[in-house]
Design an enzyme around this catalytic site. Sequence first.
Site, PDB file in Angstrom:
ATOM      1  N   LYS A   5      29.166  -2.051  27.596  1.00  0.00           N
ATOM      2  CA  LYS A   5      28.517  -1.401  26.453  1.00  0.00           C
ATOM      3  C   LYS A   5      28.768  -2.217  25.173  1.00  0.00           C
ATOM      4  CE  LYS A   5      27.762   1.487  29.795  1.00  0.00           C
ATOM      5  NZ  LYS A   5      28.564   2.653  30.066  1.00  0.00           N
ATOM      6  N   ASP A  64      39.337   6.620  27.449  1.00  0.00           N
ATOM      7  CA  ASP A  64      38.126   5.832  27.709  1.00  0.00           C
ATOM      8  C   ASP A  64      37.494   5.603  26.336  1.00  0.00           C
ATOM      9  OD1 ASP A  64      35.545   4.936  28.139  1.00  0.00           O
ATOM     10  OD2 ASP A  64      35.187   6.214  29.879  1.00  0.00           O
ATOM     11  N   TYR A  78      31.790  11.409  30.921  1.00  0.00           N
ATOM     12  CA  TYR A  78      30.805  10.479  31.484  1.00  0.00           C
ATOM     13  C   TYR A  78      30.603  10.811  32.970  1.00  0.00           C
ATOM     14  CZ  TYR A  78      28.775   6.130  33.179  1.00  0.00           C
ATOM     15  OH  TYR A  78      27.963   5.214  33.780  1.00  0.00           O
TER      16      TYR A  78
HETATM   17  C1  LIG Z   1      29.237   3.193  31.218  1.00  0.00           C
HETATM   18  C2  LIG Z   1      30.478   3.991  31.085  1.00  0.00           C
HETATM   19  C3  LIG Z   1      31.467   3.951  32.073  1.00  0.00           C
HETATM   20  C4  LIG Z   1      31.305   3.157  33.357  1.00  0.00           C
HETATM   21  O1  LIG Z   1      31.297   1.790  33.135  1.00  0.00           O
HETATM   22  P1  LIG Z   1      30.511   0.729  34.076  1.00  0.00           P
HETATM   23  O2  LIG Z   1      30.763  -0.561  33.397  1.00  0.00           O
HETATM   24  O3  LIG Z   1      29.074   1.159  34.104  1.00  0.00           O
HETATM   25  O4  LIG Z   1      31.140   0.838  35.425  1.00  0.00           O
HETATM   26  C5  LIG Z   1      32.619   4.701  31.871  1.00  0.00           C
HETATM   27  N1  LIG Z   1      32.786   5.455  30.764  1.00  0.00           N
HETATM   28  C6  LIG Z   1      31.848   5.522  29.801  1.00  0.00           C
HETATM   29  C7  LIG Z   1      32.099   6.380  28.605  1.00  0.00           C
HETATM   30  C8  LIG Z   1      30.664   4.810  29.923  1.00  0.00           C
HETATM   31  O5  LIG Z   1      29.732   4.893  28.968  1.00  0.00           O
END
Ligand SMILES: *Cc1c(COP(=O)(O)O)cnc(C)c1O
Length: 381
Positions: A195, A170, A98
């Site tokens: 998300k 993640d 990311y």
């Molecule tokens: C969106 C995202 C992030 C960052 O998260 P935020 O809530 O925008 O700070 C980190 N890792 C992945 C895989 C993401 O899709």
Amino acid sequence: MKFGTKAIHAGIEPDPSTGAVMTPIYQTSTYAQEAPGVHQGYEYARTQNPTRSVLEKNLAALENGQHAVCFSSGLAAMDAIIRLLNPGDELISSNDLYGGSYRQLVRVHGRYGLVSHFVPMQDLGSIAAKINSKTRMLWIETPTNPMLSLVDIKAVCTLAREQGILTCVDNTFASPYLQNPLDLGADIVMHSATKYIGGHSDVIHGAVITNNDSIAQQLRFLQNAIGAVPGPQDCFLILRGIKTLHLRVERACQNAEKIAQFLRNHPKVRKTYYPGFSDHPGHAIAKKQMRHYGAMVSFDLHTDTLEYATTVLANTQLFTLAESLGGVESLIGHPATMTHASIPLEERYKVGLTNSLIRLSVGVEDVEDLIEDLGQALDRL
Ligand SMILES: *Cc1c(COP(=O)(O)O)cnc(C)c1O
């Protein structure tokens, strides 16, 4: 308890002061004390907030963890995790990471002495080749964005554990409904709850879950000492989103499977990336470590020009052109000019991230309408 029951009940009791069935939004910065130091466990809302505490208990249960610590965004959660490391320590992560995570590792933590290496983590050998006596953490993302490659979480965690290296996954792209990395040997799970967990594209939020008491204690310290905490209303919105997480993700995955199949058979599409295809290189791993194959689909057009991609992007009616993912509504994106614009062209092409690659975050609408929408946009080519 199974997942859907946990989503609705884990950590959630009627509010002790009023009996409110849904967790109230405790919109307060401080709490009255009976006498100095005599209170009900709440002193100041950076340190403790009841809405946040309920959410943390619920999130821990969803990832089969003992502890969850919430932050104001996914990247704030990541920042706290990386601060477990010291200057001079080394971290290994994916070369298909990311963009915001890459930027934080290199341009923020790099300045304070963290050394990060980026390798194709699908290939265990490429990780092993970078491990040395200073390696302290492996940072895993799977499936990756936007190429949807799969990393074998169990295999990577086994490799790390043998050498005393921490692993963090993640888990944003999969959501806790599809994948539980702690069960596969990971030390830490991180989410951008913005998300799938929030699921309605109306809040920015992050979370870290672990079974390691010492890591949890350090994260709790960092949450309070740095102060990147979520507000109570945001915690409420995430709690509300979680109640339908299993239903939303289940439906989105069903939709994605049908859309991937439609794209694969479409004459204007050269290649469709979807881990549910039996000829996807990571299919066996996905089958082993995920409940379904996810709701992200990427596809490449038969002619690789920006113009071709733009024609499709400009003509969908239901798929909204936007960054982000994991909401109830379907989104369409163009990695080459949006999320991955900062990566040099040659680097992008090496992993298949062409100018005509399009990424979909499939939502929970009726799939017939979604397919019709993509079909009419592709027909313009
Ligand atoms: C969106 C995202 C992030 C960052 O998260 P935020 O809530 O925008 O700070 C980190 N890792 C992945 C895989 C993401 O899709």
